[in-house]
Design a protein around this motif. Structure first.
Motif, short mmCIF file in Angstrom:
data_model
loop_
_atom_site.label_atom_id
_atom_site.label_comp_id
_atom_site.label_asym_id
_atom_site.label_seq_id
_atom_site.Cartn_x
_atom_site.Cartn_y
_atom_site.Cartn_z
N ASN A 199 1.01 -1.15 0.01
CA ASN A 199 0.06 0.17 0.01
C ASN A 199 0.94 1.34 0.03
OD1 ASN A 199 -2.88 -0.82 -0.06
ND2 ASN A 199 -2.48 -1.70 1.98
N SER A 222 1.13 3.90 -3.26
CA SER A 222 0.74 5.25 -2.92
C SER A 222 2.01 6.19 -3.17
CB SER A 222 0.45 5.50 -1.28
OG SER A 222 0.73 6.81 -1.03
N TRP A 278 -7.97 -1.23 9.99
CA TRP A 278 -9.00 -0.48 9.26
C TRP A 278 -10.34 -0.68 9.74
CZ3 TRP A 278 -13.26 -1.71 6.07
CH2 TRP A 278 -13.26 -0.45 5.26
N ARG A 298 -11.86 5.22 8.79
CA ARG A 298 -11.65 6.50 8.93
C ARG A 298 -10.42 6.87 9.79
NH1 ARG A 298 -15.69 9.70 7.31
NH2 ARG A 298 -17.71 8.59 6.32
N SER A 348 -9.56 4.83 2.16
CA SER A 348 -9.84 3.77 1.28
C SER A 348 -9.97 2.49 1.67
CB SER A 348 -9.01 4.31 -0.10
OG SER A 348 -9.42 3.13 -1.07
N GLN A 396 -9.21 0.37 -0.55
CA GLN A 396 -7.99 -0.24 -1.18
C GLN A 396 -7.08 -0.98 -0.07
OE1 GLN A 396 -5.88 2.04 -4.09
NE2 GLN A 396 -4.11 1.62 -2.62
N TYR A 397 -6.93 -0.40 1.05
CA TYR A 397 -5.79 -0.76 1.81
C TYR A 397 -6.15 -2.14 2.24
CZ TYR A 397 -4.12 4.15 1.58
OH TYR A 397 -3.38 5.13 1.28
N GLN A 418 -4.70 2.90 -11.65
CA GLN A 418 -4.87 4.17 -11.35
C GLN A 418 -4.24 5.22 -12.14
OE1 GLN A 418 -3.30 4.06 -7.15
NE2 GLN A 418 -5.37 3.25 -6.55
#
Length: 255
Positions: free
Chosen positions: A18, A22, A55, A61, A70, A72-73, A116
């Motif tokens: 991740n 990023s 998460w 959040r 996201s 996605q993580y 992406q």
């Protein structure tokens, strides 16, 4: 128990991926600075870095600013863990396992990044050549299979050459990032066998073609729309890895 440990290792690798996903496209270091919330910049504490669990505990959040994190993580972490376990199940505890765990890890990162950004960063692809070469060399030595090493070299050369020719013939449809990735996938598939190489190479175009036709039929894309091909190369290689030998033998049996 061993497979569970592989899964935990996959979760940890997925957490690192991740960071790679990023930062690498932005040209940033994956080591420093420490992880921070992209919204408020608050440092992420150790307990907030536990794959998937953090998460869920945070309810998706940031603890400080409440900005959404996201999905996605956790998905990248879970997918990496599952794929790592499947790799070991497919190969058993052989010398070649590190080769395919590594290819799986960079495959997950490259797939997400290409979706992406429509890029396959050199910062991931190019250093992977010496890494894969060393790992395949150790696997061939440990398993005493010189023929597999030759297949890996041929597989890398064949897929790299084929994609290079396509990139020259149709620059708008095939990028050189795809060409460089093809060599890595060819080496990994070739080491396993000719059937895996043939099915893995062909499946990329089959899956990508089906997806593109679907988009055209749904009018979600036109003939000149840019669709990243890296994810389909990786998906095709996964098919070749998982069932290429059996599919190739079945095809030969039909003819």
């Amino acid at each position: 128990m061993l497979l569970a440990l592989v899964g935990v290792f996959g979760l940890a690798v997925g957490s690192f991926l991740n960071v790679v996903i990023s930062r690498v496209p932005r040209g940033e270091s994956v080591v420093r600075p420490a992880s921070r919330c992209p919204g408020c910049g608050s440092p992420i504490r150790a307990w907030q870095n536990i794959p998937v669990v953090s998460w869920l505990l945070l309810r998706g959040r940031c603890r400080s600013c409440r900005e959404p994190i996201s999905v996605q993580y956790p998905l990248v972490e879970l997918v990496t863990a599952v794929l790592f376990v499947l790799v070991v199940v497919r190969l058993d505890w052989t010398w070649s396992v590190p080769v395919y765990l590594y290819l799986t890890a960079i495959g997950v990162a490259l797939l997400v990044i290409d979706l992406q950004t429509h890029r396959l960063p050199n910062a991931i692809v190019l250093p992977s050549y010496p890494v894969v070469a060393v790992l395949i060399g150790l696997a061939g030595w440990g398993e005493g299979d010189g023929t597999a090493l030759i297949r890996a070299l041929v597989g890398a050369a064949v897929l790299f050459g084929a994609y290079f020719a396509m990139a020259l013939a149709y620059p708008g449809g095939m990028g050189f990032g795809d060409v460089k990735l093809a060599g890595l996938l060819g080496a990994g598939l070739g080491y396993l066998g000719w059937g895996e190489l043939a099915v893995g190479g062909f499946s990329a175009f089959l899956l990508g073609g089906i997806f593109s036709i679907g988009l055209l039929l749904l009018k979600r894309a036109g003939r000149k729309s840019g669709i990243p091909f890296g994810p389909w190369m990786i998906a095709g290689a996964a098919v070749g890895f998982a069932a290429g030998g059996a599919l190739f033998d079945a095809y030969l049996g039909l003819i």
